[in-house]
Design a protein around this motif. Structure first.
Motif, mmCIF file in Angstrom:
data_model
loop_
_atom_site.group_PDB
_atom_site.id
_atom_site.type_symbol
_atom_site.label_atom_id
_atom_site.label_comp_id
_atom_site.label_asym_id
_atom_site.label_seq_id
_atom_site.Cartn_x
_atom_site.Cartn_y
_atom_site.Cartn_z
ATOM 1 N N LEU A 17 0.829 -1.213 0.000
ATOM 2 C CA LEU A 17 0.000 0.000 0.000
ATOM 3 C C LEU A 17 0.857 1.254 0.000
ATOM 4 O O LEU A 17 0.511 2.249 -0.636
ATOM 5 C CB LEU A 17 -0.920 0.003 1.233
ATOM 6 N N CYS A 18 2.005 1.214 0.708
ATOM 7 C CA CYS A 18 2.888 2.388 0.725
ATOM 8 C C CYS A 18 3.450 2.628 -0.668
ATOM 9 O O CYS A 18 3.557 3.767 -1.113
ATOM 10 C CB CYS A 18 4.012 2.209 1.748
ATOM 11 N N GLU A 19 3.769 1.544 -1.360
ATOM 12 C CA GLU A 19 4.300 1.681 -2.717
ATOM 13 C C GLU A 19 3.246 2.343 -3.626
ATOM 14 O O GLU A 19 3.534 3.288 -4.346
ATOM 15 C CB GLU A 19 4.683 0.294 -3.260
ATOM 16 N N ARG A 20 1.995 1.825 -3.523
ATOM 17 C CA ARG A 20 0.914 2.369 -4.346
ATOM 18 C C ARG A 20 0.614 3.823 -3.940
ATOM 19 O O ARG A 20 0.402 4.690 -4.791
ATOM 20 C CB ARG A 20 -0.330 1.484 -4.177
ATOM 21 N N ALA A 21 0.644 4.086 -2.613
ATOM 22 C CA ALA A 21 0.352 5.445 -2.119
ATOM 23 C C ALA A 21 1.383 6.440 -2.645
ATOM 24 O O ALA A 21 1.036 7.570 -3.016
ATOM 25 C CB ALA A 21 0.340 5.444 -0.586
ATOM 26 N N ALA A 22 2.658 6.010 -2.679
ATOM 27 C CA ALA A 22 3.715 6.910 -3.170
ATOM 28 C C ALA A 22 3.474 7.252 -4.641
ATOM 29 O O ALA A 22 3.708 8.373 -5.079
ATOM 30 C CB ALA A 22 5.073 6.252 -2.986
ATOM 31 N N LYS A 23 2.952 6.280 -5.406
ATOM 32 C CA LYS A 23 2.700 6.518 -6.835
ATOM 33 C C LYS A 23 1.481 7.408 -7.042
ATOM 34 O O LYS A 23 1.456 8.284 -7.888
ATOM 35 C CB LYS A 23 2.450 5.173 -7.536
ATOM 36 N N VAL A 37 9.097 4.411 9.407
ATOM 37 C CA VAL A 37 8.709 5.362 8.349
ATOM 38 C C VAL A 37 9.951 5.826 7.586
ATOM 39 O O VAL A 37 9.917 5.962 6.358
ATOM 40 C CB VAL A 37 7.898 6.545 8.943
ATOM 41 N N ASP A 38 11.056 6.037 8.299
ATOM 42 C CA ASP A 38 12.311 6.405 7.613
ATOM 43 C C ASP A 38 12.692 5.326 6.607
ATOM 44 O O ASP A 38 13.090 5.601 5.483
ATOM 45 C CB ASP A 38 13.451 6.588 8.627
ATOM 46 N N MET A 39 12.536 4.080 7.042
ATOM 47 C CA MET A 39 12.851 2.948 6.179
ATOM 48 C C MET A 39 11.945 2.974 4.931
ATOM 49 O O MET A 39 12.414 2.785 3.809
ATOM 50 C CB MET A 39 12.631 1.659 6.977
ATOM 51 N N LEU A 40 10.639 3.199 5.159
ATOM 52 C CA LEU A 40 9.687 3.234 4.036
ATOM 53 C C LEU A 40 9.995 4.399 3.096
ATOM 54 O O LEU A 40 9.909 4.267 1.867
ATOM 55 C CB LEU A 40 8.251 3.348 4.565
ATOM 56 N N THR A 88 8.622 9.355 -2.478
ATOM 57 C CA THR A 88 7.520 10.298 -2.704
ATOM 58 C C THR A 88 6.321 10.034 -1.778
ATOM 59 O O THR A 88 5.269 10.650 -1.935
ATOM 60 C CB THR A 88 7.038 10.230 -4.169
ATOM 61 N N LEU A 89 6.506 9.121 -0.816
ATOM 62 C CA LEU A 89 5.391 8.784 0.093
ATOM 63 C C LEU A 89 4.949 10.026 0.870
ATOM 64 O O LEU A 89 5.778 10.726 1.465
ATOM 65 C CB LEU A 89 5.855 7.689 1.070
#
Ligand code: UDP
Length: 276
Positions: free
Chosen positions: A156-162, A181-184, A190-191
């Motif tokens: 979801l984080c990947e999709r959210a960043a896009k 969150v730093d890791m993500l 662009t998250l």
């Protein structure tokens, strides 16, 4: 293969081995031999039934729901869940609660009627624990497999960043969530992070009021609530009346793993449904 037949067969083999062990150490009367013969015959029959015939069970349709202990579980894969949540976010309005459940959560929902009602109101209940996949097989309604909360967070984080969706991160020990969150952010620069807060506060406390107010003002597209079961589901229930548009997902200890503070089970164990 039918997993329930496989388990039954394994259990019979286990009993046979125990009997054999008994035979080695104690003097066994004639009916002991009879019992062993019956067990052996049952094992052979079970072997044939397990390995020589195909399972006749029709799997439930994707997108439908099955019941375990009276609690609905979504028939889904990580990919279909991602699409469904994307659909929720695109809706102009609505509060969507996603539960990532393991056996213990379903057992609790069956016992604790208040917790059960919260689960019944949820938009989706995902089979996070391996125990639920086994239970679904035993009940004759096999599901494709697990949808682990931790993989969902990452996807979801990947999709959210896009897509530019805003994401709020709540839970874990102070400092751990920031590390996660730093890791993500290193993976998905662009998250859009709407807010971060640790999860150590009491129900009704001033801190909780502040967190609820922060969420109300920021209206994130996605709110990851990582307080563990049942604290996170109860918190999401309190969030429901004050925020009109969000997808709130209870994800337990996911951020302990993402931050690197806790390892996941080895891949082989994950594959063989041994990761709880
Ligand atoms: N946690 C929290 N606040 C609390 C209790 C727990 O933020 O009051 C966090 C804890 O730090 C951990 C997560 O909630 O990160 C619970 O993880 P666990 O794996 O035990 O939860 P489960 O997924 O099994 O529900």
């Amino acid at each position: 293969l039918s997993r329930s037949r496989l388990v039954f067969f394994s259990a019979l083999i286990f009993f046979c081995m125990n009997f054999l062990e008994l035979f080695i150490f104690v003097k066994v009367p004639w009916y002991g031999y009879l019992a062993l013969a019956v067990l052996f015959a049952a094992s052979v029959f079970s072997f044939v039934r397990t390995f020589a015939s195909r399972s006749s069970v029709q799997p439930p349709e994707m997108g439908s729901r099955i019941q375990i202990l009276g609690i609905p579980i979504d028939v889904c894969t990580p990919a279909t869940v991602l699409e469904k949540i994307s659909g929720f976010i695109r809706e102009p309005d609505g509060f969507f609660h996603i539960v990532t459940a393991d056996s213990l959560a379903i057992f609790r929902a069956n016992r604790d009627k208040g917790f059960g009602r919260i689960l019944h109101r949820a938009s989706m209940i995902l089979p996070d624990g391996a125990g639920l996949v086994w239970a679904a097989d035993f009940l004759g309604t096999p599901i494709p497999g697990r949808t682990p909360g931790i993989a969902l967070v990452s996807d979801l984080c990947e999709r959210a960043a896009k897509e530019g969706w805003s994401v709020y991160f709540l839970g874990s020990k102070p400092g751990v969530m920031q590390e996660a969150v730093d890791m993500l952010l290193r993976r998905f620069p662009t998250l859009n992070v709407a807010g971060i807060h640790h999860g150590y506060f009491h129900e009704g406390s001033e801190i909780e009021e502040q967190v609820l107010e922060d969420l109300r003002q920021k209206k994130p597209d996605i709110a990851f609530i990582a307080l563990g079961v049942p604290k996170q589901e109860l918190f999401i229930q309190r969030l429901r009346p004050i925020i009109s548009k969000t997808v709130a997902i209870g994800v337990g200890g996911s951020f302990d793993v993402i931050s690197g503070n806790l390892p996941r089970a080895p891949v082989l164990m994950q594959k063989f449904a041994l990761e709880w």
